[in-house]
Design a protein around this motif. Structure first.
Motif, short mmCIF file in Angstrom:
data_model
loop_
_atom_site.label_atom_id
_atom_site.label_comp_id
_atom_site.label_asym_id
_atom_site.label_seq_id
_atom_site.Cartn_x
_atom_site.Cartn_y
_atom_site.Cartn_z
N ILE A 140 91.41 68.80 83.63
CA ILE A 140 91.50 68.15 83.11
C ILE A 140 91.49 66.53 84.29
CG2 ILE A 140 92.89 66.76 81.79
CD1 ILE A 140 94.18 69.32 80.52
N GLN A 141 91.02 65.66 83.99
CA GLN A 141 90.84 64.55 84.60
C GLN A 141 91.11 63.82 83.79
OE1 GLN A 141 86.93 64.28 86.30
NE2 GLN A 141 87.52 65.93 88.08
N THR A 142 91.63 62.02 84.60
CA THR A 142 92.63 61.05 83.69
C THR A 142 92.41 60.36 84.58
OG1 THR A 142 93.81 59.81 82.41
CG2 THR A 142 94.52 61.08 85.34
N ARG A 143 91.90 58.51 83.78
CA ARG A 143 91.92 57.44 84.77
C ARG A 143 92.28 56.24 83.92
NH1 ARG A 143 85.73 55.31 83.86
NH2 ARG A 143 86.57 55.37 81.77
N THR A 144 92.73 55.21 85.06
CA THR A 144 93.91 54.52 83.89
C THR A 144 93.33 52.71 85.11
OG1 THR A 144 95.31 54.38 86.27
CG2 THR A 144 95.80 55.75 84.49
N PRO A 145 93.18 52.28 84.34
CA PRO A 145 93.08 50.48 85.12
C PRO A 145 94.17 50.39 86.27
CG PRO A 145 93.88 50.46 82.88
CD PRO A 145 94.33 51.59 83.28
N PHE A 146 94.22 51.59 86.58
CA PHE A 146 95.21 51.44 88.29
C PHE A 146 94.46 52.50 89.21
CE2 PHE A 146 98.25 50.27 84.75
CZ PHE A 146 98.26 48.96 84.57
N THR A 147 93.31 53.47 88.72
CA THR A 147 93.11 54.41 89.51
C THR A 147 91.88 53.66 90.32
OG1 THR A 147 92.62 55.81 87.64
CG2 THR A 147 94.60 56.42 88.96
N VAL A 148 91.05 54.69 91.32
CA VAL A 148 89.66 54.34 91.57
C VAL A 148 88.72 55.27 91.35
CG1 VAL A 148 88.21 53.87 93.84
CG2 VAL A 148 90.20 52.49 93.55
N GLY A 149 88.43 55.43 90.14
CA GLY A 149 87.91 56.36 89.65
C GLY A 149 87.84 57.47 88.86
N TRP A 150 88.17 58.40 88.71
CA TRP A 150 88.97 60.06 88.11
C TRP A 150 89.58 61.07 88.66
CZ3 TRP A 150 88.72 60.59 82.75
CH2 TRP A 150 87.88 59.31 82.14
N GLN A 151 91.04 61.07 88.31
CA GLN A 151 92.29 61.33 89.04
C GLN A 151 92.36 63.17 88.50
OE1 GLN A 151 92.54 60.43 92.20
NE2 GLN A 151 91.36 58.98 91.87
N ARG A 152 92.58 63.85 89.74
CA ARG A 152 92.60 65.56 89.19
C ARG A 152 93.79 65.48 88.68
NH1 ARG A 152 91.51 71.46 89.74
NH2 ARG A 152 93.08 72.54 88.85
N VAL A 153 94.64 66.10 87.28
CA VAL A 153 96.12 65.90 86.98
C VAL A 153 96.77 66.98 86.79
CG1 VAL A 153 95.68 63.80 85.43
CG2 VAL A 153 95.27 66.26 84.39
N ASN A 154 98.00 67.55 86.73
CA ASN A 154 98.96 68.24 86.88
C ASN A 154 99.11 69.04 84.59
OD1 ASN A 154 99.13 68.50 89.49
ND2 ASN A 154 100.94 67.10 88.94
N THR A 155 98.63 69.77 84.60
CA THR A 155 98.87 70.58 83.26
C THR A 155 99.46 72.02 83.54
OG1 THR A 155 96.99 72.00 83.49
CG2 THR A 155 96.33 69.70 83.32
N VAL A 156 100.18 71.87 82.22
CA VAL A 156 101.10 72.86 81.62
C VAL A 156 100.05 73.25 79.70
CG1 VAL A 156 102.94 74.24 80.00
CG2 VAL A 156 102.98 72.04 81.87
N PRO A 157 99.58 75.33 80.64
CA PRO A 157 99.70 75.67 81.67
C PRO A 157 99.08 75.26 83.08
CG PRO A 157 98.16 76.29 80.30
CD PRO A 157 98.67 75.39 79.92
N GLU A 158 99.13 75.48 84.08
CA GLU A 158 99.03 75.41 85.16
C GLU A 158 97.34 75.24 85.82
OE1 GLU A 158 99.90 75.09 90.17
OE2 GLU A 158 101.17 76.33 89.04
N ILE A 159 97.29 76.35 85.27
CA ILE A 159 95.57 76.99 84.84
C ILE A 159 95.39 77.52 83.78
CG2 ILE A 159 93.61 79.05 86.08
CD1 ILE A 159 95.30 79.11 88.53
N ILE A 160 94.69 76.67 83.05
CA ILE A 160 93.76 77.20 81.45
C ILE A 160 92.81 77.68 82.03
CG2 ILE A 160 93.59 75.33 79.61
CD1 ILE A 160 94.63 73.36 81.37
#
Length: 1007
Positions: free
Chosen positions: A632-652
């Motif tokens: 899963i990746q996320t993007r906000t108005p404050f990030t440069v491009g897409w970033q990997r995020v932490n999830t639960v479960p850690e490994i999907i």
């Protein structure tokens, strides 16, 4: 229809040869003429009736008016442009009517639709004085418009007294668009005045006014109350076209003013599309359909009674085709049967046209309703036919070509194979299918002998079947075809091979491969050498064509197939087909292509908190390899491009289609996307989710880099690094600035609501200069107060030093440097950070001013970069963060003259043993250049005031490079070109610099 029109007819020899028919194309209407409604006031302009047809050869055109051919050769006002009929100098009486276009070529003729040409006009009202209308108050009245002669749709309005005061329609007054009359249900005193009927032609936009009609009140009393009397109603039977807008009017006179209502006779409520206008005086039904037909009733009612008007809406529709015929080619003497059908209301009637002329039942031709049949076709029956469907609301045409074919038998393109190979014991079929009109009779011969049927030989029309063939069946076979136009034949030879001949291909195989790789699918065959062998491949049921960049047959005599740069769509079943002269074999290979997964889909955010978001998605295809896990990746108005995020479960894992994203920032708008991974790699990302904002929360970040100091007197300047927007956690974000003087217990708090603020200045006359303060800065938002930064110590603004340095003196060091000296301040109540030296040439040259600052523990500085032989003014002061203290009175120093700008020239040298002699031209200093001698020796440097020098080189056989340059108090001048003294026995190089001291004899050598 056209009458007395002669068309060119294709001659019989051409019809006999079907190959000559191929380039010909029947005429077909591409652009039909449209109905024209032309304003009479524009009759000086031209009118164009369009007609455009396709065909080969290109069609020619003729036009008829009201069924009579227009003779364009004798008509100067009408001419053709392509197929268009252009009429100039329009005549309102001669040009009105129904026009029709005929397009024809050597194949036949067809008619266009009929188009009407009408002229729109609106005559003036007759000029006469209209009689006044006298009524009692409360009585109803009808004012007649008396529409003048016209052509084209009209609209009506009435002017009250003077233009532009139009009569406003309401429940008491109504202007009928059917009659043009003005209806007043109950006259009131305010209605007294003059009324003028205004008529406008919707096409010409012309407008005419009637003479005014005066409405006056009688003086013999007021009209009593009476029941409604319907003055405006609709016919008993109203025809309405499909899709049209139907308008029904109903208005009544009465006292009190009647109320109008509508209903359907069957009691069914009106659909939502039905509209009521002008206080229900008008019922409008848009897009009229079959369901809208039936009885309608208008009810006018007041307290004295009611009255009704009824009528029926009848549905009608222009004809529309539901069955048509196609272009047909039949052999001479065959029978033609065509049928066309159209729906419409009322039911359409049918006529048939051949080349624009109506067909009637006679002899071989039978016309009945929408059916045309012609028996025993002849060449003269060829041409263009049209079926015409017509009712009183419209007429439609459909055209098709009949080709009558007559030719002798022709085997072109369908001859017997010159050599046909067959395996003994099999069945051989020989096809004899000549093109012949009418159909030909067939005779088979083997050699010169006719073939007769028996248990192993069967014949049907054109087909010879030989069962269980043997060597005796080999030989030459000829098919003879004959009709009344001629005869033709085709011959082939049959070769029978032995039963022992066999062909083999490899067994089927399944293979796996990764996207982007290449593979070879093998295919071989073992067969009798006498047989011709060919290979072909099919992929998922479709033959692989040559020229596809991914596929290539390789291997020479084999049928191996190479597939390059394999893609996912190359997965499937591959069949190698091996064709020999006697049989066809095949082998199947299943290719499994593995690739990275397809993008997941339908990413949704199901639940959001201030730091988490629960996602769900649907899986994409695994593309030959199961999905092992998701990212899963996320993007906000404050990030440069897409970033990997932490999830639960850690490994999907690949079977999980939901996950919770954690460690998000509060009150930030996030977008999410999901990527799938399998053994091949990571696939393309899913479509982006809908933007979702996390919930707000109390700030959890404090400002960084808190500090301050400086500023103006009585100020405490506090600075900090603002908290980024993505860490503000909510709306109404701001800062809390807390400070206290050393020794105090309580804090002073100040808030600022500017989220981008990074500085606060506290002003108070009681603040002592350079006083220490404890400072911390916190945050808050609409949810509450966040943390404070660590406490730091800063100082309030200080004041400039009040003392002045003493003992300032300066000297010129060179043409570009002055050394300045002073005594440090012995005592001052203010803090001293250092000393500032300010220098300038004179007051008229502010651009020459410069500054040099040094720390507090330094009492001299060399000012460099100055102009030579120039007077400079200098002064010294102490400084701190508040600024500079008072300056000493300025002193002045003149820089030394610059050294000579010319290097020594014409340098010569001689080397005898270790004794080196140098000679050069002396350098003469200019008046503006320094000639007084000062200086010092340096390593490997010889100084002299002469233009010669003697050097004794050491006996170590080293190499030397020598420069000669001038030296004065103003510094070193430019050097001469280097002199290289080569000692070949050594690789070590020494540099020797000979410096000429002007006006002083002195020699110094350092080696």
């Amino acid at each position: 229809m056209f009458s007395n029109v002669r068309l060119p007819v294709l001659k019989s020899p051409h019809l006999l040869d079907p190959n000559i028919l191929l380039p010909l194309e029947e005429p077909g209407i591409k652009m039909e003429p449209s109905d024209l409604f032309i304003p009479v006031d524009s009759i000086e302009e031209e009118a164009t009736l369009t007609c455009d047809a396709k065909g080969t050869p290109p069609p020619q055109y003729r036009w008829s008016l009201n069924g009579t051919l227009i003779n364009l050769g004798l008509d100067r006002r009408r001419r053709l442009s392509g197929g268009n009929l252009i009429i100039s100098n329009l005549d309102r009486y001669q040009d009105v009517g129904i026009y029709q276009c005929m397009a024809y070529n050597t194949v036949g003729a067809i008619l266009s639709r009929r188009a009407s040409l009408q002229f729109a006009y609106l005559d003036h009202f007759k000029v006469h004085t209209r009689s006044a209308v006298s009524v009692r108050e409360g009585q109803g009245v009808v004012l007649l418009c008396g529409t003048p002669t016209h052509s084209g749709d009209l609209t009506y309005a009435w002017v009250f007294n003077e233009y532009p005061y139009f009569v406003q329609q309401d429940n008491r007054r109504f202007v009928s668009q059917q009659t043009g009359n003005l209806y007043i249900a109950k006259v009131e005193p305010s209605d007294v005045g003059n009324y003028t009927c205004v008529v406008m032609n919707s096409i010409t936009k012309g407008k005419v006014h009637s003479s005014p009609t005066s409405l006056i009140l009688r003086t013999d009393g007021v009209m009593g109350e009476y029941e409604p009397k319907i003055e405006v109603n609709f016919p008993d039977n109203v025809p309405a076209a499909k899709g049209s807008t139907v308008t029904l009017e109903c208005f009544a006179l009465g006292n009190p003013v009647p109320e109008i209502t509508w209903k359907r006779a069957n009691g069914v409520p009106f659909p939502s599309k039905v509209k009521m206008k002008y206080s229900n005086a008008v019922l409008e039904i848009p897009s009229f359909q079959q369901d809208d037909t039936g009885g309608y009733e208008c009810v006018a009612e007041n307290k004295m009674g009611k009255n009704t008007a009824t009528g029926r809406l009848a549905f009608y529709a222009k004809p529309q085709w539901i069955q048509t015929m196609k272009d047909t080619a039949l052999a001479i003497e065959e029978r033609l049967y065509w049928e066309c059908r159209a729906n419409g209301k009322p039911k359409p009637s049918y006529t048939w046209l051949k080349n624009g002329q109506q067909l009637l039942s006679e002899d071989r031709i039978h016309v009945e309703d929408g059916v045309l049949s012609v028996s025993a076709l002849t060449l003269s029956d060829a041409g263009m036919y049209q079926c015409v469907a017509e009712n009183k609301h419209g007429v439609i045409y459909f055209a098709a070509e009949l080709m009558v074919l007559a030719s002798p038998p022709d085997f072109t393109g369908n001859v017997l194979r010159a050599l046909l190979k067959a395996k003994a014991g099999t069945t051989v079929t020989l096809e004899c299918k000549p093109q012949a009109y009418p159909i030909a009779s067939i005779l088979w011969k083997k050699g010169n002998l006719p073939i007769h049927t028996n248990d192993s030989i069967a014949k049907s029309y054109g087909t010879l079947r030989l069962a269980n063939v043997s060597k005796s069946d080999a030989g030459s076979y000829t098919c003879f075809a004959r009709n009344r136009f001629g005869m033709s034949s085709t011959t082939g030879r049959l070769l029978v091979t032995g039963k022992q001949e066999r062909a083999t291909v490899p067994q089927g195989l399944d293979m796996e491969i990764i996207v982007g790789e290449s593979i070879v699918l093998p295919c071989q065959v073992a067969s009798d050498p006498v047989l011709d062998v060919s290979f072909s491949w099919a992929f998922n049921g479709h033959l692989i064509a040559k020229g596809d960049g991914h596929f290539e047959l390789v291997g020479g005599v084999t049928g191996d197939l190479m597939i390059r740069n394999i893609q996912l769509y190359h997965a499937g079943k591959y069949i190698c087909v091996v064709d020999t002269d006697v049989e066809s074999l095949s082998a199947v290979a299943v290719l499994i292509v593995k690739g990275s997964p397809s993008p997941p889909d339908s990413v949704t955010v199901e639940e959001v908190t201030d730091s988490t978001a629960q996602l769900a998605w649907s899986p994409g295809r695994g593309n030959g390899s199961p999905i092992t896990n998701y990212l899963i990746q996320t993007r906000t108005p404050f990030t440069v491009g897409w970033q990997r995020v932490n999830t639960v479960p850690e490994i999907i894992d690949g079977n999980t289609l939901t996950a919770t994203v954690v460690d998000l920032n509060a009150w930030v708008e996030y977008e999410f996307r999901v990527l799938a991974k399998n053994s091949v790699g990571v696939g393309e990302p899913s479509p982006v989710s809908v933007k979702t904002r996390t919930e707000d929360a109390v700030p959890d970040a404090a400002p960084g880099d808190v500090g301050g100091g400086g500023g103006s007197r009585s100020e405490l300047v506090i600075t900090w690094e603002p908290v980024p927007e993505e860490l503000q956690n909510g709306e109404s974000f701001g800062y809390i600035i807390a400070f206290r003087a050393f020794g105090e217990v309580s804090w002073t708090h100040v808030a600022t609501s500017a989220p981008g603020a990074s500085r606060y200045v506290y002003r108070n006359d009681s603040i002592a200069p350079f006083s220490p303060f404890h400072v911390k800065v916190g945050t808050y938002n609409s949810k509450g107060q966040g943390p404070f930064s660590p406490v730091v110590t800063i100082y309030s603004a200080e004041i400039e030093p009040s003392g002045m340095p003493a003992g300032v003196w300066a000297r010129s060091v060179s043409a570009s440097e002055i050394e300045v000296n002073w005594q440090a301040l012995s005592f001052t109540p203010e803090r001293v950070l250092g000393y500032e030296v300010v220098y300038w040439e004179d007051d008229t040259k502010p651009e020459t001013m410069g500054k040099v600052r040094v720390p507090w523990n330094q009492t001299s500085v060399t000012v460099s970069g100055l102009a030579g032989n120039t007077q400079y003014f200098l002064t010294v002061s102490a400084f701190n963060t508040a600024g500079t203290g008072p300056f000493l009175p300025a002193i002045n120093v003149t820089t030394k003259k610059p050294p000579p700008a010319q290097p020594p020239l014409n340098v010569e040298w001689t080397l005898i043993g270790f004794q080196l002699s140098l000679y050069w031209e002396p350098v003469l200093a200019m008046e503006s250049e320094q000639s007084e001698m000062i200086g010092k020796g340096t390593l490997n440097t010889l100084t002299t005031t002469n233009s010669t020098a003697e050097l004794t080189l050491p006996g170590d056989d080293d190499d030397y490079i020598i420069h000669i340059q001038t030296l004065s108090e103003g510094g070193l001048g430019p050097a001469s070109d280097p002199i290289q003294i080569h000692q070949l026995s050594k690789l070590v190089v020494h540099w020797v610099v000979v410096i000429v001291w002007l006006n002083k004899k002195s020699v110094q050598l350092s080696l």
